[in-house]
Enzyme design. Structure first.
Site, short mmCIF file in Angstrom:
data_model
loop_
_atom_site.label_atom_id
_atom_site.label_comp_id
_atom_site.label_asym_id
_atom_site.label_seq_id
_atom_site.Cartn_x
_atom_site.Cartn_y
_atom_site.Cartn_z
N GLY A 12 0.78 -1.23 0.00
CA GLY A 12 0.00 0.00 0.00
C GLY A 12 0.81 1.28 0.00
N SER A 13 2.07 1.20 -0.46
CA SER A 13 2.86 2.45 -0.49
C SER A 13 2.28 3.44 -1.50
CB SER A 13 4.33 2.16 -0.78
OG SER A 13 4.53 1.74 -2.11
N ASN A 14 1.66 2.94 -2.56
CA ASN A 14 1.02 3.87 -3.51
C ASN A 14 -0.23 4.49 -2.90
OD1 ASN A 14 2.30 4.09 -6.33
ND2 ASN A 14 2.53 1.92 -5.81
N MET A 90 -3.51 -7.19 -7.29
CA MET A 90 -2.84 -8.28 -8.01
C MET A 90 -3.81 -9.32 -8.57
SD MET A 90 0.03 -6.95 -7.90
CE MET A 90 1.48 -7.92 -8.24
N ARG A 91 -5.07 -8.93 -8.77
CA ARG A 91 -6.04 -9.83 -9.39
C ARG A 91 -6.45 -9.27 -10.75
NH1 ARG A 91 -5.91 -14.37 -7.14
NH2 ARG A 91 -7.90 -14.85 -8.11
N ASN A 107 -4.72 2.02 -13.37
CA ASN A 107 -3.81 1.03 -12.79
C ASN A 107 -2.40 1.58 -12.87
OD1 ASN A 107 -2.95 -1.55 -11.75
ND2 ASN A 107 -2.28 -2.07 -13.83
N HIS A 109 1.56 0.16 -13.19
CA HIS A 109 2.29 -1.07 -13.54
C HIS A 109 3.79 -0.78 -13.52
CE1 HIS A 109 2.83 -5.00 -15.40
NE2 HIS A 109 3.74 -4.42 -16.17
C1 GAR Z 1 3.60 -1.51 -7.36
O1 GAR Z 1 4.96 -1.55 -7.73
C2 GAR Z 1 2.73 -1.67 -8.58
O2 GAR Z 1 3.30 -1.13 -9.74
C3 GAR Z 1 2.63 -3.16 -8.69
O3 GAR Z 1 2.53 -3.60 -7.34
C4 GAR Z 1 3.25 -2.72 -6.50
C5 GAR Z 1 2.39 -2.35 -5.31
O4 GAR Z 1 3.10 -1.63 -4.35
N1 GAR Z 1 1.50 -3.55 -9.45
C6 GAR Z 1 1.49 -4.58 -10.27
O5 GAR Z 1 2.44 -5.32 -10.43
C7 GAR Z 1 0.18 -4.80 -11.00
N2 GAR Z 1 0.25 -5.94 -11.87
P1 GAR Z 1 2.37 -0.94 -3.12
O6 GAR Z 1 1.43 -1.97 -2.51
O7 GAR Z 1 3.47 -0.58 -2.17
O8 GAR Z 1 1.63 0.27 -3.62
#
Ligand code: GAR
Length: 203
Positions: A12-14, A90-91, A107, A109
């Site tokens: 969840g850092s984003n 991730m689904r 999204n 990526h």
């Molecule tokens: C992020 O790096 C995002 O780009 C990736 O998961 C990570 C989540 O980080 N997403 C994917 O790979 C989507 N297929 P976070 O939980 O710290 O935000």
């Protein structure tokens, strides 16, 4: 403010970067609900700190992807969500969700799309030996990692990078671009609606 529903599976850092940008008034939005699918995901501690309501939709308890998405759509609609922000979700999502929020799902990526779609994007970049990779914010369409690109940032791949060091460098850029990309996309969409539907009153 634009009403956001954030979907996350892990750290969840984003989500945190988005919440911080809103608190700093760099993004005119409000997170109405956080949807997560893994019990114990770290993102829940973050939402609690920010006072954002969260709802667990454990995909293991649903028959199929469509049933999961139907439940999620209902929760998002009940919360009055206008834009859905997938932040480490991730689904694979189905047309049930995509049609309910058509052109209003973003999204992020961890690659410069259209390179390295799907899982393991960071590993794929290392395996390919590219010297530059990055991250992409894009609109979500039924084909995975393929919708209109909204914003990208480039990140160098250094000679002794591991998945972890490269991922960390990409994360820093994700946190930079996701909040402005949300602001840009939601405003662009609002203008388009205003011009196409002049009689539709929007706040
Ligand atoms: C992020 O790096 C995002 O780009 C990736 O998961 C990570 C989540 O980080 N997403 C994917 O790979 C989507 N297929 P976070 O939980 O710290 O935000």
């Amino acid at each position: 403010p634009v009403k956001l529903g954030v979907m996350a599976s892990g750290s969840g850092s984003n989500f945190e970067a988005i919440a911080q940008a809103i608190a700093d008034r760099q993004l005119n939005a409000q997170v109405e609900l956080l949807i997560y699918n893994n019990p114990g995901a770290k993102v829940v501690e973050r939402t609690a700190r920010w006072g954002v309501p969260s709802a667990l939709f454990n995909h293991r308890e649903f028959e199929n992807r469509e049933d999961l998405d139907r439940a999620i759509v209902q929760a998002l609609q009940q919360a009055g969500v206008e834009w859905v922000i997938m932040a480490g979700w991730m689904r694979i999502v189905t047309p049930i969700l995509i049609c309910a929020f058509e052109n209003r799902i973003l999204n992020i990526h961890p690659s410069l799309l259209p390179s390295f779609k799907g899982n393991r994007a960071v590993e794929q970049a290392l395996e390919a030996g590219v010297k530059i990779t990055g991250c992409t914010v894009h609109l979500v369409v039924p084909e995975v990692d393929s919708g209109t690109i909204i914003m990208q940032a480039a990140v160098p791949v250094l000679p002794d990078d591991t998945v972890e060091t490269l991922q960390n460098r990409i994360h820093l850029q994700e946190h930079q671009i996701y909040p402005p990309a949300i602001g840009f996309a939601s405003q662009a969409f609002r203008k388009k609606l205003d011009s196409e539907l002049p009689n539709l009153h929007r706040k």
